[in-house]
Design a protein around this motif. Sequence first.
Motif, mmCIF file in Angstrom:
data_model
loop_
_atom_site.group_PDB
_atom_site.id
_atom_site.type_symbol
_atom_site.label_atom_id
_atom_site.label_comp_id
_atom_site.label_asym_id
_atom_site.label_seq_id
_atom_site.Cartn_x
_atom_site.Cartn_y
_atom_site.Cartn_z
ATOM 1 N N PHE A 133 100.193 -37.389 -42.674
ATOM 2 C CA PHE A 133 101.785 -37.358 -42.309
ATOM 3 C C PHE A 133 102.311 -35.895 -41.854
ATOM 4 C CE2 PHE A 133 105.823 -35.828 -43.958
ATOM 5 C CZ PHE A 133 106.806 -36.851 -43.242
ATOM 6 N N ILE A 134 101.561 -35.150 -42.477
ATOM 7 C CA ILE A 134 101.953 -33.504 -42.111
ATOM 8 C C ILE A 134 101.329 -33.393 -40.701
ATOM 9 C CG2 ILE A 134 101.251 -31.143 -42.596
ATOM 10 C CD1 ILE A 134 101.329 -31.715 -45.867
ATOM 11 N N THR B 181 100.931 -35.507 -38.093
ATOM 12 C CA THR B 181 101.880 -36.152 -37.347
ATOM 13 C C THR B 181 103.352 -35.333 -37.114
ATOM 14 O OG1 THR B 181 101.072 -38.325 -37.961
ATOM 15 C CG2 THR B 181 103.076 -38.205 -36.889
ATOM 16 N N ALA B 182 103.641 -35.056 -38.460
ATOM 17 C CA ALA B 182 104.888 -34.217 -38.109
ATOM 18 C C ALA B 182 104.888 -32.819 -37.694
ATOM 19 C CB ALA B 182 105.468 -33.928 -39.862
ATOM 20 N N SER B 183 103.715 -32.112 -37.633
ATOM 21 C CA SER B 183 103.634 -31.029 -37.011
ATOM 22 C C SER B 183 103.470 -31.386 -35.504
ATOM 23 C CB SER B 183 102.484 -30.067 -37.486
ATOM 24 O OG SER B 183 101.969 -30.397 -38.833
#
Lengths: 224, 224
Positions: free
Chosen positions: A5-6, A8-10
Amino acid sequence: MEDQFIKTASLIGDPTRASILWTLMDGRAFTATELAVSVNTSPQNISMHLGKLLDADLLCVEKQGRHKYYRFSNKEVAYALEAMASLVPKPVVASKNKTYPPIKFCRTCYDHLAGKIGVALTDSLLEQKIIVNQNNTFEISSDGEKWFSDFGINLEEAQKQKRIFLKPCLDWSERRNHIAGSIGTLLFNKMLKEDWLRKTENSRAITVTGKGEKELLKYFKIVV
Amino acid sequence: MEDQFIKTASLIGDPTRASILWTLMDGRAFTATELAVSVNTSPQNISMHLGKLLDADLLCVEKQGRHKYYRFSNKEVAYALEAMASLVPKPVVASKNKTYPPIKFCRTCYDHLAGKIGVALTDSLLEQKIIVNQNNTFEISSDGEKWFSDFGINLEEAQKQKRIFLKPCLDWSERRNHIAGSIGTLLFNKMLKEDWLRKTENSRAITVTGKGEKELLKYFKIVV
DNA sequence: TTCATAGTTAAGTGCAGAATGAACTATTGC
DNA sequence: GCAATAGTTCATTCTGCACTTAACTATGAA
């Protein structure tokens, strides 16, 4: 899952990539160079960023001659970005007799209007009391019946059709219903016929014509 | 709007902040120190990041004595993050007789099951052919009728109720319907009654009990 | 063949902004 | 009162990764 998730978020969170995604949000496919111009950076840089977005499967490419057309690889991407866009700080409320915020995204969801335009349209119909929300079901008011017939839509005919006549269809937030069912389709087709909207090739996106711009403002106070 | 979007995207996109948001995704409120531990960084750093998230109105705080409880300031935030989570690259498909991916988010959407659990539940009911999708309407199969009565739910009674009996309720992607209507509520209440799920105070979040964990796996192959 | 345009790859640089250190205020409990 | 815990602020350091410079391949047009 968390580090995924991290990542993808970055990935989405980098300013240049966010800008690329924003540009692609109208559903069209863009070449690398077009994106470089739109985002105001160098070809190499765009290439690097597009590579990362491709790796993560947020985008896909189609090669045509010496051009490469980039677009979202699936609609989940558009949904996620719209949901993110809905988080931008609300501007201080303008006026009572409000127009709806500019529409950037205009898609067809199955055959009813989706995306911001669908939501804005539904909001407007509700506000004008053309349709009313009764226990989470939309119903057409008596004023609304007149409105539809003025608008050139034959309700009796629609009622005959088998599929559900009018139902709220949840967009990515229950606060934002947009109408579905045969009414949605009828409105959508009417707008296509009147040339307010046009389908574009090779894309699910639809564009708003100049005429449509005026009429949407007039009928629904939607600013495109 | 574009730069606003970019700002929001970069805000979410920082690894530490993404991790904070991920932690908050189960709906509970956390103190600054708890978040620092969970995210594995210093108090000063957490404080800095929480400040930025507050400024952007993604989070809100509640002060209780010398503690400060941070949580999402509205459900749009949760929706956006879920939509982003749905973009993480799909793992290579595991097995035919699959279990559903772990559930991180468990919310009540009005009174039906929403969030991942609602989606997973619906997927499972569909896969077990307890409900079937017919022209975008869910119907209960004859096997399904038996299943519901075995499960302790009286369908005849549900049918009497005024509200729509069974309808797909669109989550943030049309690929992911979850059931609504009285069936959704009945299932939800049954699970509360059987102590599979529990409501938490001061939050819309619901938690899955140890019993619920086992039963959800057994009945629906949902891994919590 | 040659030139122009479209796009990629690789190596090196630079800087925005995250993390740290130190000093601070606020609340609780004794 | 004092000590301990919770959280913040500010100045400084540091570093990941975006961006650049440069050299490359590929397609199309003359």
